[in-house]
Design an enzyme around this catalytic site. Structure first.
Site, PDB file in Angstrom:
ATOM      1  N   ILE A  12      31.170  56.317  38.537  1.00  0.00           N
ATOM      2  CA  ILE A  12      30.527  55.119  38.008  1.00  0.00           C
ATOM      3  C   ILE A  12      29.553  54.523  39.017  1.00  0.00           C
ATOM      4  CG2 ILE A  12      32.480  53.670  38.715  1.00  0.00           C
ATOM      5  CD1 ILE A  12      30.173  53.059  35.682  1.00  0.00           C
ATOM      6  N   TYR A  56      37.133  53.451  54.607  1.00  0.00           N
ATOM      7  CA  TYR A  56      36.799  52.154  54.015  1.00  0.00           C
ATOM      8  C   TYR A  56      36.870  51.062  55.071  1.00  0.00           C
ATOM      9  CZ  TYR A  56      37.905  54.853  49.796  1.00  0.00           C
ATOM     10  OH  TYR A  56      37.958  55.813  48.823  1.00  0.00           O
ATOM     11  N   LEU A  72      36.963  52.010  43.084  1.00  0.00           N
ATOM     12  CA  LEU A  72      38.175  52.790  43.329  1.00  0.00           C
ATOM     13  C   LEU A  72      39.056  52.824  42.079  1.00  0.00           C
ATOM     14  CD1 LEU A  72      39.035  51.329  46.855  1.00  0.00           C
ATOM     15  CD2 LEU A  72      38.265  53.662  46.381  1.00  0.00           C
ATOM     16  N   HIS A  77      42.427  48.196  43.170  1.00  0.00           N
ATOM     17  CA  HIS A  77      41.410  47.145  43.128  1.00  0.00           C
ATOM     18  C   HIS A  77      41.808  45.887  43.896  1.00  0.00           C
ATOM     19  CE1 HIS A  77      39.104  48.775  39.368  1.00  0.00           C
ATOM     20  NE2 HIS A  77      39.005  49.550  40.435  1.00  0.00           N
ATOM     21  N   LYS A  95      35.951  46.695  36.752  1.00  0.00           N
ATOM     22  CA  LYS A  95      36.987  46.219  35.846  1.00  0.00           C
ATOM     23  C   LYS A  95      38.005  47.325  35.594  1.00  0.00           C
ATOM     24  CE  LYS A  95      35.550  48.999  32.781  1.00  0.00           C
ATOM     25  NZ  LYS A  95      36.436  50.130  32.404  1.00  0.00           N
ATOM     26  N   ARG A 163      41.803  58.088  34.182  1.00  0.00           N
ATOM     27  CA  ARG A 163      42.098  57.350  32.951  1.00  0.00           C
ATOM     28  C   ARG A 163      43.368  57.853  32.283  1.00  0.00           C
ATOM     29  NH1 ARG A 163      36.929  58.007  33.883  1.00  0.00           N
ATOM     30  NH2 ARG A 163      35.467  56.251  33.655  1.00  0.00           N
ATOM     31  N   ASP A 175      40.995  50.459  30.598  1.00  0.00           N
ATOM     32  CA  ASP A 175      39.669  51.044  30.722  1.00  0.00           C
ATOM     33  C   ASP A 175      38.665  50.439  29.750  1.00  0.00           C
ATOM     34  OD1 ASP A 175      37.738  52.839  31.764  1.00  0.00           O
ATOM     35  OD2 ASP A 175      38.093  54.209  30.094  1.00  0.00           O
TER      36      ASP A 175
END
Length: 329
Positions: A12, A56, A72, A77, A95, A163, A175
């Protein structure tokens, strides 16, 4: 210029958000972080970012980064949003920012303690398509709103895809179920009171692969379904006693349909349509976030709204388990 760092080389980010950062008029891509330095260097080189980080933590410690975008897996998150805020970085997180509404309180405290901006990346709320729908409803174009209907589906049974991995926060509701809920709340300014739902889980993955939902708002209902194992579809309709609004390509404009809004009159003998051309809502989101992070009076999706949206998702899960109406609280 706002100096962005991207925490991971997730798809993404590479396909949508990093290009938006590069195109934004007030932003620059400063660095890419990955647990694999070679991957970070490859993506940084592709997009002309001057810095690549092999962890990170190294990115968060860098003075060359003003804020980070976090794509991530969902289960990470909250953890990395908190670490970024504690390092003094502004945070735009994919999100859903959390899998439970109660976990967002820690992010609110971190935001206030460290004086940073933390926002959930609901790009749809920056698209003029949805601003138009909000204005039409507020202006009485469809009279009294009574029914909202939505659908969001795609087909994916790849076991390696996050997912479809419960431990990473996979599932249809986290999702894509967040989209019909957030746009309905965004354009009406109202919150649901109770919800009923049928939630089905994949026998192999354990993730929710289908959900049919009915939510009662103040004066109208929202009915929608989401699925990760149905033919691809996106649809949102807002129906009132004086007309109805169809939102075309409501979530992934250009992929499912062109960004259009059609207002139908009461007798269905006339319609007005607005088309929004090649609008990049990811770029609009990046530019709005950068302005807000620099102290400008610019609207961004707030953590307070994130809490309310996640409360609805939490209630949908409860309703799916109990088979009863569940209060959204």
């Amino acid at each position: 210029m706002f100096r962005w760092g991207v925490l991971s080389t997730a798809k993404i980010g590479v396909t949508a958000v990093i290009p938006a950062i590069c195109d934004a008029e007030n932003s620059v891509l400063s660095g890419i972080a990955s647990r694999d330095l070679l991957k970070a260097r490859a993506v940084a080189g592709r997009f002309g970012a001057p810095h690549a980080f092999g962890s990170y933590e190294a990115m968060l410690a860098s003075a060359d980064i003003d804020g980070v975008y976090i794509p991530l897996p969902t289960s990470q998150h909250v953890e990395w949003s908190l670490k970024a805020a504690e390092a003094g970085k502004h945070v735009l997180c994919e999100k859903p920012i959390s899998l439970h509404a109660g976990d967002i309180a820690a992010l609110q405290r971190a935001r206030d303690t460290h004086g940073v901006l933390i926002a959930e990346a609901f790009m749809v709320t920056y698209h003029p398509q949805w601003l138009k729908v909000r204005d039409l409803i507020a202006g009485g174009a469809i009279g009294r709103l009574r029914q909202v209907q939505g659908a969001f589906s795609y087909f994916n049974r790849d076991a390696g895809n996050m997912r479809n991995q419960l431990s990473l926060g996979g599932g249809a509701l986290p999702d894509i179920g967040v989209y019909p809920t957030v746009v309905t709340r965004f354009v009406t300014g109202k919150e649901p009171v109770r919800v009923s739902a049928n939630v089905e889980r994949d026998a192999d993955f354990g993730t929710d692969c289908y959900a049919s939902v009915r939510a009662d708002f103040d004066g109208f209902e929202l009915s929608f379904y989401v699925a990760t194992q149905l033919a691809a579809r996106q649809s949102m309709v807002f129906h009132g006693d004086e007309g109805f609004i169809e939102v075309h390509g409501p979530f992934n404009t250009g992929k499912y349909d062109h960004a259009r809004v059609t207002l139908h009159d009461k007798t269905h003998t006339g319609a007005t349509e607005w088309s929004f051309g090649d609008v990049n809502h990811y770029r609009l989101q990046i530019e709005a976030f950068a302005r807000a992070a620099k102290g400008e009076d610019t609207a961004v999706f707030s953590l307070e709204s994130s809490v309310l949206n996640q409360k609805l998702i939490d209630a949908i899960y409860r309703a799916g388990e109990t088979g009863n109406w569940e209060a959204v609280s």
